[in-house]
Design a protein around this motif. Structure first.
Motif, mmCIF file in Angstrom:
data_model
loop_
_atom_site.group_PDB
_atom_site.id
_atom_site.type_symbol
_atom_site.label_atom_id
_atom_site.label_comp_id
_atom_site.label_asym_id
_atom_site.label_seq_id
_atom_site.Cartn_x
_atom_site.Cartn_y
_atom_site.Cartn_z
ATOM 1 N N GLN A 196 0.598 -1.144 0.116
ATOM 2 C CA GLN A 196 -0.054 -0.069 -0.003
ATOM 3 C C GLN A 196 0.803 1.245 -0.065
ATOM 4 N N ALA A 197 0.345 2.283 -0.517
ATOM 5 C CA ALA A 197 1.042 3.437 -0.626
ATOM 6 C C ALA A 197 1.469 3.727 0.684
ATOM 7 N N GLY A 198 2.641 4.439 0.991
ATOM 8 C CA GLY A 198 3.282 4.688 2.422
ATOM 9 C C GLY A 198 3.761 3.717 3.076
ATOM 10 N N GLY A 199 3.746 2.540 2.482
ATOM 11 C CA GLY A 199 4.511 1.267 3.001
ATOM 12 C C GLY A 199 5.978 1.195 2.597
ATOM 13 N N SER A 200 6.405 0.070 2.670
ATOM 14 C CA SER A 200 8.107 -0.038 2.631
ATOM 15 C C SER A 200 8.161 -1.718 2.035
ATOM 16 N N LEU A 201 9.218 -1.358 1.259
ATOM 17 C CA LEU A 201 9.827 -2.712 0.663
ATOM 18 C C LEU A 201 11.237 -2.857 0.608
#
Length: 121
Positions: free
Chosen positions: A13-18
């Motif tokens: 989701q937008a705002g998340g991290s990978l």
């Protein structure tokens, strides 16, 4: 045989991290820079970041500065791209490549197969 293998892509989701990984083999790690590139649907491939394996110098394209961090684990011959505060416009296939330092694609001799990153808004 020179190999670069990316992993770590996915849907977030937008705002998340990978965190993407690039495992390299078949050449002397310290002799190259590793670059990260991405190609969004319908767009040309663009340089995102790079790291010099000899001195750790890094560079980022403006759109990811402050959000993405490139790092390396020389003992594991692996380069990482930590991506935080992801936006929908970060959606792309991400590639790592080995070659000269910089974000010009012409600098790079060896390429991985890519890993898909999809950011939902």
């Amino acid at each position: 045989e020179v190999q670069l293998v990316e992993s770590g892509g996915g849907l977030v989701q937008a705002g998340g991290s990978l965190r993407l990984s690039c495992a390299v083999s078949g050449f002397t790690f310290d002799d190259y820079a590793i670059g990260w590139f991405r190609q969004a649907p319908g767009k040309e491939r663009e340089g995102v970041s790079c790291i010099s394996m000899s001195d750790g110098k890094t560079y980022y394209t403006n759109s990811v500065k402050g959000r993405f961090t490139v790092s390396s684990d020389n003992a594991k011959n692996t380069v990482y791209l930590q991506m935080n505060s992801l936006k929908s416009e970060d959606t792309a296939v991400y590639y790592c490549a080995a070659g000269g330092y910089g974000l010009g694609q012409h600098l790079y001799d060896y390429w991985g197969q890519g890993t898909q990153v999809a950011v939902s808004s």
